[in-house]
Design a protein around this motif. Structure first.
Motif, mmCIF file in Angstrom:
data_model
loop_
_atom_site.group_PDB
_atom_site.id
_atom_site.type_symbol
_atom_site.label_atom_id
_atom_site.label_comp_id
_atom_site.label_asym_id
_atom_site.label_seq_id
_atom_site.Cartn_x
_atom_site.Cartn_y
_atom_site.Cartn_z
ATOM 1 N N ILE A 264 18.108 -86.682 -90.203
ATOM 2 C CA ILE A 264 16.836 -87.516 -89.438
ATOM 3 C C ILE A 264 16.839 -89.085 -89.391
ATOM 4 C CG2 ILE A 264 14.502 -88.062 -89.664
ATOM 5 C CD1 ILE A 264 14.054 -85.404 -90.978
ATOM 6 N N THR A 265 17.612 -89.825 -90.458
ATOM 7 C CA THR A 265 17.721 -91.197 -90.567
ATOM 8 C C THR A 265 19.036 -91.542 -89.996
ATOM 9 O OG1 THR A 265 18.161 -91.245 -92.908
ATOM 10 C CG2 THR A 265 16.036 -91.255 -92.654
ATOM 11 N N GLY A 266 19.718 -90.846 -89.544
ATOM 12 C CA GLY A 266 21.062 -91.168 -88.985
ATOM 13 C C GLY A 266 22.033 -91.701 -90.131
ATOM 14 N N HIS A 267 21.724 -91.114 -91.660
ATOM 15 C CA HIS A 267 22.745 -91.455 -92.683
ATOM 16 C C HIS A 267 23.170 -90.341 -93.403
ATOM 17 C CE1 HIS A 267 21.807 -95.827 -92.334
ATOM 18 N NE2 HIS A 267 20.555 -95.509 -92.317
ATOM 19 N N ALA A 268 23.744 -89.166 -92.630
ATOM 20 C CA ALA A 268 24.195 -88.162 -93.422
ATOM 21 C C ALA A 268 25.482 -88.574 -94.195
ATOM 22 C CB ALA A 268 24.860 -87.366 -92.044
ATOM 23 N N ILE B 198 10.269 -86.862 -101.333
ATOM 24 C CA ILE B 198 10.967 -87.255 -99.991
ATOM 25 C C ILE B 198 11.315 -88.916 -100.088
ATOM 26 C CG2 ILE B 198 10.725 -87.656 -97.618
ATOM 27 C CD1 ILE B 198 8.966 -85.149 -97.491
ATOM 28 N N ALA B 199 10.146 -89.624 -100.731
ATOM 29 C CA ALA B 199 10.356 -90.857 -100.956
ATOM 30 C C ALA B 199 11.545 -91.174 -101.938
ATOM 31 C CB ALA B 199 8.950 -91.644 -101.359
ATOM 32 N N GLU B 200 11.420 -90.790 -103.067
ATOM 33 C CA GLU B 200 12.488 -90.661 -104.001
ATOM 34 C C GLU B 200 13.918 -90.529 -103.589
ATOM 35 O OE1 GLU B 200 13.886 -87.716 -107.584
ATOM 36 O OE2 GLU B 200 12.031 -88.659 -108.072
ATOM 37 N N THR B 201 13.979 -89.401 -102.730
ATOM 38 C CA THR B 201 15.403 -89.067 -102.122
ATOM 39 C C THR B 201 15.698 -90.100 -101.280
ATOM 40 O OG1 THR B 201 14.671 -86.580 -102.360
ATOM 41 C CG2 THR B 201 16.642 -87.106 -101.080
ATOM 42 N N MET B 202 14.826 -90.677 -100.278
ATOM 43 C CA MET B 202 15.161 -91.603 -99.594
ATOM 44 C C MET B 202 15.768 -93.004 -100.101
ATOM 45 S SD MET B 202 12.207 -91.569 -96.544
ATOM 46 C CE MET B 202 12.829 -93.046 -95.705
ATOM 47 N N ILE C 226 17.483 -95.925 -98.400
ATOM 48 C CA ILE C 226 17.039 -95.762 -97.306
ATOM 49 C C ILE C 226 15.512 -96.042 -97.527
ATOM 50 C CG2 ILE C 226 16.535 -94.364 -94.957
ATOM 51 C CD1 ILE C 226 18.838 -92.925 -95.664
ATOM 52 N N PHE C 227 15.045 -97.083 -97.716
ATOM 53 C CA PHE C 227 13.641 -97.605 -98.180
ATOM 54 C C PHE C 227 12.442 -97.307 -97.038
ATOM 55 C CE2 PHE C 227 16.515 -99.891 -100.666
ATOM 56 C CZ PHE C 227 16.225 -99.213 -101.915
#
Length: 331
Positions: free
Chosen positions: A162-166, A62-66, A71-72
């Motif tokens: 989820i993060t608003g960055h589709a 998940i962290a890598e994908t973000m 999106i850090f």
């Protein structure tokens, strides 16, 4: 994650939450006496839901994908180890370390006061405790029986939502798809060439990766054949000894994932089975930097690039005799 690991998480999280709750209760009694009437006010109109800004992540995929979508996370578990195995995209210095993935530090989580905690379904046992620290969402990362690449694409889209960055998620997926297609075209001369991916346990035993695994998924995307067709475990690998490598197709190229034991080169130099392998005799051994075997789309692409670079370098050196057959051999 095993139940025992989840139990340890429960104990740690529970203890910290109880202490934190006691402090909060004491503070509230001092600042809000029971006989003080609360001011009356009409309820304000509901506000539009804001995208979470302070996100804590317990799962590396998940962290890598973000990070790939810029999106850090505000914090991740085992940050230093992530930098070794996932490497790219790197986490900024501002991203905090939450301790072990299997046993995240609850005090650090509480102090962070995250807007959102993201984790894999492995954390289902402790979701209730995590939700006492902040809103928690568990995501499907690697689902047994499902296509790994499609799972990772879906994960990116879910994180984007989820993060608003589709829009970033869609762009990231499209760029990865295109990059893999480009590599596939570049490796057209190697179409169907057998490749085996191994990690050394010791001088006699290896982990060898088959289908399904991230490595095998990357090979499929670029038109390269995985030489290992036997059964593997749920993590995509099987333990094997060197005699199993002798049964691979004779034109197989071996990719060795680092790290390996420090004494390995010397022991392999004296190992008759290793020296007899066609891949060794024909100088078809390629070393690869450490790669997180359960990574995201970025890891799939990075391994595909590793395979391309290795095979093309092998072409450039075709016909030449290796000065040694494994790094560290004494000439």
């Amino acid at each position: 994650m095993t139940i025992s690991i989840a139990f340890r998480c429960c104990i740690l999280l529970g203890a910290c939450l109880m202490a934190n709750s006691a402090l909060a209760t004491t503070a509230a009694s001092q600042t809000n006496p029971a006989n003080e009437a609360a001011p009356s006010a009409s309820a304000p109109p509901p506000l539009a839901k804001k995208a979470p800004q302070r996100i804590a992540v317990l799962d590396w995929t998940i962290a890598e994908t973000m990070a790939a979508m810029e999106i850090f996370p505000a914090a991740i578990a085992e940050k230093n180890s992530y930098q070794v195995w996932s490497q790219s995209p790197a986490m900024p210095a501002s991203t905090l370390d939450l301790g072990m993935r299997a046993q995240p530090n609850p005090d650090r989580l509480i102090r962070l006061a995250p807007d959102l905690i993201l984790a894999s379904q492995d954390y289902a046992f402790v979701k209730g405790l995590l939700e006492r620290i902040g809103p928690t969402t568990l995501l499907d990362v690697y689902t047994p029986g499902q296509d790994i690449y499609e799972n990772l694409r879906a994960l990116a889209m879910r994180i984007g939502d989820i993060t608003g960055h589709a829009d970033r998620a869609a762009r990231y997926i499209a760029q990865t798809d295109k990059a893999l297609e480009t590599i596939s075209h570049e490796l057209e001369p190697h179409r169907g060439q057998p490749v085996a991916i191994i990690q050394f346990i010791d001088a006699r035993n290896v982990r060898i990766y088959g289908k399904p695994s991230l490595f095998s998924t990357a090979l499929e995307k670029i038109g390269i054949t995985n030489a290992w067709t036997a059964a593997v475990n749920q993590w995509g690998f099987q333990s094997a000894d060197l005699t199993h490598l002798a049964a691979l197709p004779k034109d197989t190229t071996l990719f060795i994932i680092k790290p390996y034991p420090a004494d390995l080169p010397g022991k392999l130099q004296d190992n008759v089975i290793w020296q007899a392998l066609p891949a060794v005799r024909n100088n078809r051994i390629i070393l690869a930097d450490p790669i997180w075997t359960l990574g995201g789309l970025s890891t799939v692409l990075r391994f595909a690039q590793t395979v391309r670079d290795g095979l093309q370098e092998q072409d450039a050196n075709a016909g030449s005799n290796a000065a040694f057959r494994f790094p560290g051999y004494q000439q």
